[in-house]
Motif scaffolding. Structure first.
Motif, PDB file in Angstrom:
ATOM      1  N   VAL A 157     -36.624   7.128 -34.594  1.00 23.83           N
ATOM      2  CA  VAL A 157     -35.773   6.132 -34.432  1.00 23.83           C
ATOM      3  C   VAL A 157     -34.947   5.695 -35.588  1.00 23.83           C
ATOM      4  CG1 VAL A 157     -35.540   3.678 -33.562  1.00 23.83           C
ATOM      5  CG2 VAL A 157     -37.741   5.317 -33.129  1.00 23.83           C
ATOM      6  N   LEU A 158     -33.714   5.721 -35.424  1.00 17.62           N
ATOM      7  CA  LEU A 158     -32.729   5.428 -36.457  1.00 17.62           C
ATOM      8  C   LEU A 158     -31.654   4.316 -36.068  1.00 17.62           C
ATOM      9  CD1 LEU A 158     -33.341   8.596 -36.927  1.00 17.62           C
ATOM     10  CD2 LEU A 158     -31.210   8.573 -38.122  1.00 17.62           C
ATOM     11  N   LEU A 159     -31.710   3.426 -36.872  1.00 19.50           N
ATOM     12  CA  LEU A 159     -30.822   2.142 -36.456  1.00 19.50           C
ATOM     13  C   LEU A 159     -29.190   2.518 -36.389  1.00 19.50           C
ATOM     14  CD1 LEU A 159     -32.474  -0.929 -38.434  1.00 19.50           C
ATOM     15  CD2 LEU A 159     -32.460  -0.567 -36.021  1.00 19.50           C
ATOM     16  N   ASN A 160     -28.538   2.147 -35.355  1.00 26.80           N
ATOM     17  CA  ASN A 160     -27.270   2.218 -35.265  1.00 26.80           C
ATOM     18  C   ASN A 160     -26.486   0.992 -34.952  1.00 26.80           C
ATOM     19  OD1 ASN A 160     -24.754   3.225 -34.849  1.00 26.80           O
ATOM     20  ND2 ASN A 160     -25.154   4.160 -32.853  1.00 26.80           N
ATOM     21  N   GLY A 161     -26.375   0.068 -35.878  1.00 26.53           N
ATOM     22  CA  GLY A 161     -25.905  -1.077 -35.800  1.00 26.53           C
ATOM     23  C   GLY A 161     -26.723  -1.876 -35.005  1.00 26.53           C
ATOM     24  N   SER A 162     -26.339  -2.623 -33.810  1.00 24.41           N
ATOM     25  CA  SER A 162     -27.159  -3.366 -32.872  1.00 24.41           C
ATOM     26  C   SER A 162     -27.992  -2.522 -32.019  1.00 24.41           C
ATOM     27  CB  SER A 162     -26.482  -4.556 -32.371  1.00 24.41           C
ATOM     28  OG  SER A 162     -25.393  -3.700 -31.350  1.00 24.41           O
ATOM     29  N   LYS A 163     -27.876  -1.088 -32.131  1.00 21.80           N
ATOM     30  CA  LYS A 163     -28.505  -0.207 -30.923  1.00 21.80           C
ATOM     31  C   LYS A 163     -29.389   0.876 -31.929  1.00 21.80           C
ATOM     32  CE  LYS A 163     -24.479   1.086 -29.544  1.00 21.80           C
ATOM     33  NZ  LYS A 163     -23.661   1.854 -28.547  1.00 21.80           N
ATOM     34  N   THR A 164     -30.022   1.609 -31.402  1.00 23.29           N
ATOM     35  CA  THR A 164     -30.982   2.726 -31.997  1.00 23.29           C
ATOM     36  C   THR A 164     -30.320   4.005 -31.511  1.00 23.29           C
ATOM     37  OG1 THR A 164     -32.588   2.894 -30.295  1.00 23.29           O
ATOM     38  CG2 THR A 164     -33.017   1.282 -32.027  1.00 23.29           C
ATOM     39  N   VAL A 165     -30.596   5.113 -32.293  1.00 26.88           N
ATOM     40  CA  VAL A 165     -30.430   6.465 -32.026  1.00 26.88           C
ATOM     41  C   VAL A 165     -32.149   7.166 -32.167  1.00 26.88           C
ATOM     42  CG1 VAL A 165     -29.877   8.855 -32.808  1.00 26.88           C
ATOM     43  CG2 VAL A 165     -28.331   6.956 -32.864  1.00 26.88           C
ATOM     44  N   ASP A 167     -26.151  15.358 -52.685  1.00 20.28           N
ATOM     45  CA  ASP A 167     -25.387  15.179 -51.502  1.00 20.28           C
ATOM     46  C   ASP A 167     -25.274  13.817 -51.113  1.00 20.28           C
ATOM     47  OD1 ASP A 167     -27.752  17.762 -50.715  1.00 20.28           O
ATOM     48  OD2 ASP A 167     -25.542  18.118 -51.103  1.00 20.28           O
ATOM     49  N   VAL A 168     -26.388  12.865 -51.533  1.00 19.07           N
ATOM     50  CA  VAL A 168     -26.572  11.642 -51.127  1.00 19.07           C
ATOM     51  C   VAL A 168     -25.270  10.993 -51.782  1.00 19.07           C
ATOM     52  CG1 VAL A 168     -27.555   9.207 -51.492  1.00 19.07           C
ATOM     53  CG2 VAL A 168     -28.881  11.204 -50.913  1.00 19.07           C
ATOM     54  N   ALA A 169     -24.789  11.230 -53.025  1.00 18.92           N
ATOM     55  CA  ALA A 169     -23.797  10.717 -53.683  1.00 18.92           C
ATOM     56  C   ALA A 169     -22.386  11.192 -52.962  1.00 18.92           C
ATOM     57  CB  ALA A 169     -23.540  11.048 -55.165  1.00 18.92           C
ATOM     58  N   LEU A 170     -22.606  12.450 -52.621  1.00 22.51           N
ATOM     59  CA  LEU A 170     -21.211  12.992 -52.083  1.00 22.51           C
ATOM     60  C   LEU A 170     -20.974  12.452 -50.680  1.00 22.51           C
ATOM     61  CD1 LEU A 170     -18.915  15.112 -51.902  1.00 22.51           C
ATOM     62  CD2 LEU A 170     -20.531  16.662 -50.897  1.00 22.51           C
ATOM     63  N   PHE A 171     -21.923  12.345 -49.925  1.00 22.63           N
ATOM     64  CA  PHE A 171     -21.773  11.836 -48.296  1.00 22.63           C
ATOM     65  C   PHE A 171     -22.052  10.621 -47.962  1.00 22.63           C
ATOM     66  CE2 PHE A 171     -20.900  16.018 -46.555  1.00 22.63           C
ATOM     67  CZ  PHE A 171     -21.526  16.941 -47.216  1.00 22.63           C
ATOM     68  N   LEU A 211     -31.395  10.795 -41.968  1.00 25.17           N
ATOM     69  CA  LEU A 211     -30.065  10.282 -42.523  1.00 25.17           C
ATOM     70  C   LEU A 211     -29.016   9.902 -41.584  1.00 25.17           C
ATOM     71  CD1 LEU A 211     -27.682  12.457 -42.554  1.00 25.17           C
ATOM     72  CD2 LEU A 211     -29.184  13.799 -43.918  1.00 25.17           C
ATOM     73  N   SER A 212     -28.210   8.833 -42.139  1.00 28.64           N
ATOM     74  CA  SER A 212     -26.953   8.339 -41.536  1.00 28.64           C
ATOM     75  C   SER A 212     -26.132   8.219 -42.492  1.00 28.64           C
ATOM     76  CB  SER A 212     -27.203   7.197 -40.818  1.00 28.64           C
ATOM     77  OG  SER A 212     -27.595   6.075 -41.481  1.00 28.64           O
ATOM     78  N   CYS A 213     -24.725   8.686 -41.950  1.00 28.20           N
ATOM     79  CA  CYS A 213     -23.370   8.393 -42.898  1.00 28.20           C
ATOM     80  C   CYS A 213     -22.475   8.427 -42.001  1.00 28.20           C
ATOM     81  CB  CYS A 213     -23.515   9.651 -43.786  1.00 28.20           C
ATOM     82  SG  CYS A 213     -23.295  11.293 -42.981  1.00 28.20           S
ATOM     83  N   ASP A 214     -21.243   8.349 -42.546  1.00 26.32           N
ATOM     84  CA  ASP A 214     -19.829   8.475 -42.054  1.00 26.32           C
ATOM     85  C   ASP A 214     -19.638  10.066 -41.796  1.00 26.32           C
ATOM     86  OD1 ASP A 214     -18.197   5.766 -43.895  1.00 26.32           O
ATOM     87  OD2 ASP A 214     -19.410   5.475 -42.064  1.00 26.32           O
ATOM     88  N   MET A 259     -17.904   6.727 -31.173  1.00 28.71           N
ATOM     89  CA  MET A 259     -17.432   5.557 -31.032  1.00 28.71           C
ATOM     90  C   MET A 259     -17.290   4.589 -32.251  1.00 28.71           C
ATOM     91  SD  MET A 259     -17.315   5.018 -27.780  1.00 28.71           S
ATOM     92  CE  MET A 259     -17.319   3.399 -27.168  1.00 28.71           C
ATOM     93  N   THR A 260     -18.438   5.127 -33.064  1.00 26.87           N
ATOM     94  CA  THR A 260     -18.375   4.470 -34.511  1.00 26.87           C
ATOM     95  C   THR A 260     -17.919   5.194 -35.737  1.00 26.87           C
ATOM     96  OG1 THR A 260     -20.661   4.854 -34.714  1.00 26.87           O
ATOM     97  CG2 THR A 260     -20.146   2.989 -33.650  1.00 26.87           C
ATOM     98  N   GLY A 261     -18.022   6.583 -35.459  1.00 24.84           N
ATOM     99  CA  GLY A 261     -17.704   7.435 -36.455  1.00 24.84           C
ATOM    100  C   GLY A 261     -19.042   7.621 -37.594  1.00 24.84           C
ATOM    101  N   ARG A 262     -20.166   7.271 -36.811  1.00 25.18           N
ATOM    102  CA  ARG A 262     -21.408   7.516 -37.887  1.00 25.18           C
ATOM    103  C   ARG A 262     -21.990   8.627 -37.165  1.00 25.18           C
ATOM    104  NH1 ARG A 262     -22.206   5.360 -42.565  1.00 25.18           N
ATOM    105  NH2 ARG A 262     -24.701   4.924 -42.117  1.00 25.18           N
ATOM    106  N   PHE A 263     -22.675   9.222 -38.178  1.00 22.83           N
ATOM    107  CA  PHE A 263     -23.512  10.537 -38.035  1.00 22.83           C
ATOM    108  C   PHE A 263     -24.949  10.300 -38.189  1.00 22.83           C
ATOM    109  CE2 PHE A 263     -23.886  15.229 -37.350  1.00 22.83           C
ATOM    110  CZ  PHE A 263     -24.825  15.614 -38.300  1.00 22.83           C
ATOM    111  N   PHE A 264     -25.759  10.755 -37.452  1.00 16.65           N
ATOM    112  CA  PHE A 264     -27.316  10.624 -37.495  1.00 16.65           C
ATOM    113  C   PHE A 264     -28.004  11.988 -37.501  1.00 16.65           C
ATOM    114  CE2 PHE A 264     -27.095   6.075 -36.877  1.00 16.65           C
ATOM    115  CZ  PHE A 264     -25.810   6.032 -36.335  1.00 16.65           C
ATOM    116  N   MET A 265     -28.987  12.183 -38.179  1.00 11.52           N
ATOM    117  CA  MET A 265     -29.869  13.390 -38.297  1.00 11.52           C
ATOM    118  C   MET A 265     -31.406  13.238 -38.750  1.00 11.52           C
ATOM    119  SD  MET A 265     -28.582  16.736 -40.857  1.00 11.52           S
ATOM    120  CE  MET A 265     -29.044  18.334 -40.598  1.00 11.52           C
ATOM    121  N   ARG A 266     -31.980  13.929 -38.141  1.00 14.87           N
ATOM    122  CA  ARG A 266     -33.365  14.036 -38.192  1.00 14.87           C
ATOM    123  C   ARG A 266     -34.058  15.528 -38.359  1.00 14.87           C
ATOM    124  NH1 ARG A 266     -38.231  14.915 -35.988  1.00 14.87           N
ATOM    125  NH2 ARG A 266     -40.238  13.502 -36.681  1.00 14.87           N
ATOM    126  N   VAL A 267     -34.376  15.744 -39.464  1.00 19.40           N
ATOM    127  CA  VAL A 267     -35.008  17.029 -39.903  1.00 19.40           C
ATOM    128  C   VAL A 267     -36.411  17.216 -40.296  1.00 19.40           C
ATOM    129  CG1 VAL A 267     -34.420  19.269 -41.266  1.00 19.40           C
ATOM    130  CG2 VAL A 267     -32.553  17.634 -40.696  1.00 19.40           C
TER     131      VAL A 267
END
Ligand SMILES: Nc1nc2c(c(=O)[nH]1)N[C@@H](CN(C=O)c1ccc(C(=O)N[C@@H](CCC(=O)O)C(=O)O)cc1)CN2
Length: 282
Positions: free
Chosen positions: A270-278, A67-71, A8-11, A41-49
């Motif tokens: 691999v999660l997409l983070n704009g023009s980069k990856t996490v 949770d999807v609706a809330l976050f 998942l990724s979200c603000d 830098m972007t205020g984005r949060f990334f998670m892999r579980v």
């Protein structure tokens, strides 16, 4: 008991990890691996579980919808260990393709090769490792590029390919095709990007007098060799190396960099983070 991978990724905001962990715990889920990254830098949060689940996955999906609706999650949920269907595109140089077929055959890469597409006939390639994988020869010219890409798209849809790998496929995909493949097409570029973009990077590097060469695996976009980088590596070279020496030394870098990128992609690491990856490695 079944095994799953959630990404998942979200603000970013407080309570995300607690919400996900609590949702899984409420259903008897056991977390076996967890990674998170807060991009300040972007205020984005990334998670892999990665987790084991006794309850039906539908129960998780139903509760997780809250949770999807809330976050505002951008999320994926896939059964762990399910082989991914992959289409390999190649032109004349088949060292990366051969390496991927070998790694797949011995079970190192958990994927099913749905087919091989090349703009050259099979006689040009040493296909000893391809043992019965469908081979599609789709010649391309400036005039027929759209039609040729439509043929590739048809193979993708007919085979259910989830990932397209440009294993030294030396044709620039149209913007429309690149958009269609967004986030699911990995290219191996034979330089340490952003250096030496475009054609013949080893010859560019030799002309520049570099002391290192490299390779870069990246998702493709409409901007040539500008896509989000997944994996890179380098090797030392010297003034005595000719362009052919650089090509020879580069092959091993390309093979291991591409295989690493694909291994991470097919495990949803691999999660997409704009023009980069996490990237969340093992
Ligand atoms: N839309 C995209 N397409 C492709 C990308 C990309 O990032 N976005 N990466 C390239 C791979 N590549 C280097 O890694 C590359 C391939 C081809 C060329 C090029 O100039 N090709 C010529 C034809 C060359 C030939 O026929 O031998 C062309 O297409 O006119 C530059 C870089 C793959 N595609």
């Amino acid at each position: 008991m079944s095994d799953w991978i959630l990404t998942l990724s979200c603000d970013n905001r407080p309570g995300i990890v607690a919400a996900v962990a609590g949702r899984l715990a409420a259903l008897g889920g056991n977390i076996t691996e967890a990674h998170q990254f807060d991009d300040a830098m972007t205020g984005r949060f990334f998670m892999r579980v990665a987790f084991e689940l006794e309850a039906p996955v539908e129960a998780l999906e139903e509760g997780f919808a809250e949770d999807v609706a809330l976050f505002g999650f951008d999320w994926t949920l896939r059964p762990a260990g399910a082989p991914r269907r992959v289409l390999i595109l190649v032109s004349k140089f088949d060292h990366c393709m051969g390496d991927l077929l070998y790694r797949t055959r011995i079970g190192e890469l958990n994927m099913e090769v749905a087919g091989i597409v090349s703009n050259h006939p099979s006689e040009v390639l040493n296909l000893t490792l391809h043992n019965g994988i469908p081979y599609h020869h789709f010649p391309v010219t400036r005039e027929n590029r759209r039609e040729q890409e439509a043929r590739i798209k048809a193979v993708i849809e007919e085979t259910g390919a989830e990932l397209v790998v440009l294993a030294r496929y030396m044709q620039i995909l149209s913007d429309e095709f690149a958009e269609y493949l967004s986030g699911r097409c990995i290219n191996i570029h034979h330089s340490f990007l952003p250096g030496f973009k475009g054609a013949k990077p080893y010859h560019q590097a030799h002309e520049r007098g570099v002391k290192m060469i490299g390779a870069t695996a990246h998702y493709i976009t409409g901007d040539l060799d500008e896509g989000p980088i997944i994996s890179q590596d380098v090797e030392h070279v010297s003034h005595a190396d000719t362009p052919d020496d650089l090509v020879r030394k580069g092959r091993d870098i390309e093979r291991r960099v591409l295989a690493q990128a694909i291994a991470w992609h097919i495990e949803d690491r691999v999660l997409l983070n704009g023009s980069k990856t996490v990237v969340f490695p093992k």
